[in-house]
Design a protein around this motif. Structure first.
Motif, PDB file in Angstrom:
ATOM      1  N   VAL A 190      36.397 -11.011  52.269  1.00  0.00           N
ATOM      2  CA  VAL A 190      37.029 -10.932  50.953  1.00  0.00           C
ATOM      3  C   VAL A 190      36.036 -11.355  49.866  1.00  0.00           C
ATOM      4  CG1 VAL A 190      38.847 -11.919  49.490  1.00  0.00           C
ATOM      5  CG2 VAL A 190      39.372 -11.181  51.823  1.00  0.00           C
ATOM      6  N   ALA A 191      35.258 -12.399  50.126  1.00  0.00           N
ATOM      7  CA  ALA A 191      34.255 -12.853  49.152  1.00  0.00           C
ATOM      8  C   ALA A 191      33.191 -11.778  48.933  1.00  0.00           C
ATOM      9  CB  ALA A 191      33.613 -14.148  49.630  1.00  0.00           C
ATOM     10  N   ALA A 192      32.769 -11.107  49.981  1.00  0.00           N
ATOM     11  CA  ALA A 192      31.774 -10.031  49.852  1.00  0.00           C
ATOM     12  C   ALA A 192      32.355  -8.862  49.052  1.00  0.00           C
ATOM     13  CB  ALA A 192      31.316  -9.571  51.230  1.00  0.00           C
ATOM     14  N   PHE A 244      40.844  -7.469  41.950  1.00  0.00           N
ATOM     15  CA  PHE A 244      40.477  -8.887  41.953  1.00  0.00           C
ATOM     16  C   PHE A 244      41.645  -9.839  42.169  1.00  0.00           C
ATOM     17  CE2 PHE A 244      36.850  -7.097  39.605  1.00  0.00           C
ATOM     18  CZ  PHE A 244      35.849  -7.572  40.421  1.00  0.00           C
ATOM     19  N   TRP A 245      42.783  -9.552  41.558  1.00  0.00           N
ATOM     20  CA  TRP A 245      43.888 -10.502  41.651  1.00  0.00           C
ATOM     21  C   TRP A 245      44.319 -10.765  43.084  1.00  0.00           C
ATOM     22  CZ3 TRP A 245      47.406  -8.715  36.999  1.00  0.00           C
ATOM     23  CH2 TRP A 245      46.694  -8.886  35.817  1.00  0.00           C
ATOM     24  N   PRO A 246      44.448  -9.760  43.937  1.00  0.00           N
ATOM     25  CA  PRO A 246      44.808 -10.067  45.328  1.00  0.00           C
ATOM     26  C   PRO A 246      43.736 -10.898  46.036  1.00  0.00           C
ATOM     27  CG  PRO A 246      45.144  -7.723  44.864  1.00  0.00           C
ATOM     28  CD  PRO A 246      44.435  -8.308  43.684  1.00  0.00           C
ATOM     29  N   ARG A 247      42.470 -10.622  45.758  1.00  0.00           N
ATOM     30  CA  ARG A 247      41.385 -11.374  46.396  1.00  0.00           C
ATOM     31  C   ARG A 247      41.322 -12.803  45.861  1.00  0.00           C
ATOM     32  NH1 ARG A 247      40.840  -6.272  46.635  1.00  0.00           N
ATOM     33  NH2 ARG A 247      39.805  -5.241  48.369  1.00  0.00           N
ATOM     34  N   ASN A 248      41.587 -12.983  44.578  1.00  0.00           N
ATOM     35  CA  ASN A 248      41.657 -14.346  44.023  1.00  0.00           C
ATOM     36  C   ASN A 248      42.760 -15.144  44.709  1.00  0.00           C
ATOM     37  OD1 ASN A 248      39.574 -14.513  42.142  1.00  0.00           O
ATOM     38  ND2 ASN A 248      40.783 -13.570  40.531  1.00  0.00           N
ATOM     39  N   GLY A 303      32.680  -5.723  44.026  1.00  0.00           N
ATOM     40  CA  GLY A 303      33.513  -5.184  42.956  1.00  0.00           C
ATOM     41  C   GLY A 303      33.215  -5.790  41.597  1.00  0.00           C
ATOM     42  N   HIS A 304      32.635  -6.968  41.613  1.00  0.00           N
ATOM     43  CA  HIS A 304      32.323  -7.661  40.361  1.00  0.00           C
ATOM     44  C   HIS A 304      31.415  -6.821  39.462  1.00  0.00           C
ATOM     45  CE1 HIS A 304      31.386 -10.874  37.597  1.00  0.00           C
ATOM     46  NE2 HIS A 304      30.105 -10.740  37.874  1.00  0.00           N
ATOM     47  N   TRP A 305      30.557  -6.002  40.063  1.00  0.00           N
ATOM     48  CA  TRP A 305      29.623  -5.217  39.261  1.00  0.00           C
ATOM     49  C   TRP A 305      30.332  -4.135  38.456  1.00  0.00           C
ATOM     50  CZ3 TRP A 305      25.533  -7.640  38.087  1.00  0.00           C
ATOM     51  CH2 TRP A 305      25.072  -8.632  38.951  1.00  0.00           C
ATOM     52  N   VAL A 306      31.523  -3.724  38.886  1.00  0.00           N
ATOM     53  CA  VAL A 306      32.329  -2.805  38.078  1.00  0.00           C
ATOM     54  C   VAL A 306      32.746  -3.514  36.793  1.00  0.00           C
ATOM     55  CG1 VAL A 306      34.527  -1.535  37.965  1.00  0.00           C
ATOM     56  CG2 VAL A 306      33.145  -1.474  40.055  1.00  0.00           C
ATOM     57  N   ARG A 307      33.128  -4.764  36.933  1.00  0.00           N
ATOM     58  CA  ARG A 307      33.529  -5.542  35.770  1.00  0.00           C
ATOM     59  C   ARG A 307      32.343  -5.797  34.833  1.00  0.00           C
ATOM     60  NH1 ARG A 307      37.293 -10.492  37.160  1.00  0.00           N
ATOM     61  NH2 ARG A 307      35.474 -11.055  38.366  1.00  0.00           N
ATOM     62  N   VAL A 308      31.178  -6.067  35.389  1.00  0.00           N
ATOM     63  CA  VAL A 308      29.980  -6.263  34.559  1.00  0.00           C
ATOM     64  C   VAL A 308      29.669  -4.981  33.786  1.00  0.00           C
ATOM     65  CG1 VAL A 308      27.480  -6.667  34.611  1.00  0.00           C
ATOM     66  CG2 VAL A 308      28.991  -8.081  36.019  1.00  0.00           C
ATOM     67  N   ALA A 309      29.674  -3.856  34.480  1.00  0.00           N
ATOM     68  CA  ALA A 309      29.396  -2.571  33.826  1.00  0.00           C
ATOM     69  C   ALA A 309      30.465  -2.255  32.775  1.00  0.00           C
ATOM     70  CB  ALA A 309      29.313  -1.461  34.859  1.00  0.00           C
ATOM     71  N   GLY A 310      31.723  -2.524  33.105  1.00  0.00           N
ATOM     72  CA  GLY A 310      32.810  -2.273  32.153  1.00  0.00           C
ATOM     73  C   GLY A 310      32.676  -3.128  30.909  1.00  0.00           C
ATOM     74  N   GLY A 311      32.306  -4.386  31.083  1.00  0.00           N
ATOM     75  CA  GLY A 311      32.114  -5.268  29.933  1.00  0.00           C
ATOM     76  C   GLY A 311      30.950  -4.825  29.068  1.00  0.00           C
ATOM     77  N   LEU A 334      40.717   0.157  31.695  1.00  0.00           N
ATOM     78  CA  LEU A 334      40.482   0.615  33.068  1.00  0.00           C
ATOM     79  C   LEU A 334      39.634  -0.369  33.877  1.00  0.00           C
ATOM     80  CD1 LEU A 334      39.811   4.435  32.557  1.00  0.00           C
ATOM     81  CD2 LEU A 334      41.862   3.350  33.496  1.00  0.00           C
ATOM     82  N   ALA A 335      38.482  -0.749  33.331  1.00  0.00           N
ATOM     83  CA  ALA A 335      37.525  -1.551  34.103  1.00  0.00           C
ATOM     84  C   ALA A 335      37.858  -3.033  34.128  1.00  0.00           C
ATOM     85  CB  ALA A 335      36.110  -1.351  33.558  1.00  0.00           C
TER      86      ALA A 335
END
Length: 181
Positions: free
Chosen positions: A133-135, A110-114, A140-148, A100-101
């Motif tokens: 988009v960068a902001a 992330f993929w569309p923003r990348n 959103g990056h913190w969702v990935r940090v928490a998920g990891g 999920l995360a």
């Protein structure tokens, strides 16, 4: 005659592999956060253009997708192999959180923003839009940090439960001195 594999040993190896790869992924995301992101997102769009020039030989997109596939496969196999153990819920939870995360959220968010920041030709988007988009990406990056972090913790706990049950070193629940239960 071919000897069948020792299933508990295979399970231990798969779960250990899951823990190690999940922690490598989490460490990689943390490394990006503190080393790359301050430079990448310092001053869009100029810093995004500089990032494109810098990340020619290799980038996170070369590292994380194969690692993510490896984690997903080992998590799924580990869940199946540990299914008869109480550790299954920890491993299954790690699998669900990772998918999920780290995978679905990344694909959706992330993929569309990348693509906008790093694939579309320079000049396609306005400076204001690239800053927006960068902001969004940074938030959103913190969702990935928490998920990891959660995936690593759940996988490690599941492995520890599996290993302790397997080796007979699991601690029994504490008994109440008052009731003896």
């Amino acid at each position: 005659m071919v000897k069948p594999p020792n299933l508990p040993r295979v399970t231990t190896v798969v779960l250990l592999y899951l823990v190690v790869t999940a922690m490598i992924s989490f460490g990689g995301v943390l490394g990006e956060t503190v080393m790359l992101y301050p430079n990448i997102f310092r001053d869009p769009p100029a810093s995004l253009e500089l990032t494109r020039e810098f990340m020619v030989a290799g980038s996170p997109s070369d590292f994380f997708p194969p690692l993510g596939l490896s984690i997903s496969l080992s998590a799924a196999v580990g869940t199946l192999l540990a299914w008869r153990s109480p550790a299954r819920w920890w491993i299954a939870a790690a699998t669900v959180v990772f998918v999920l995360a780290e995978f679905l959220f990344s694909a959706w968010f992330f993929w569309p923003r990348n693509t906008i920041m790093f694939v579309d030709p320079v000049g396609t988007h306005s400076a204001d839009y690239l800053r927006q988009v960068a902001a969004e990406f940074n938030a959103g990056h913190w969702v990935r940090v928490a998920g990891g972090a959660l995936t690593s913790g759940l996988a490690f706990t599941g492995f520890l439960r599996w290993y302790r049950l397997r080796t007979g070193t699991a601690t029994a629940p504490a008994r109440s001195p008052a009731t003896g239960q």
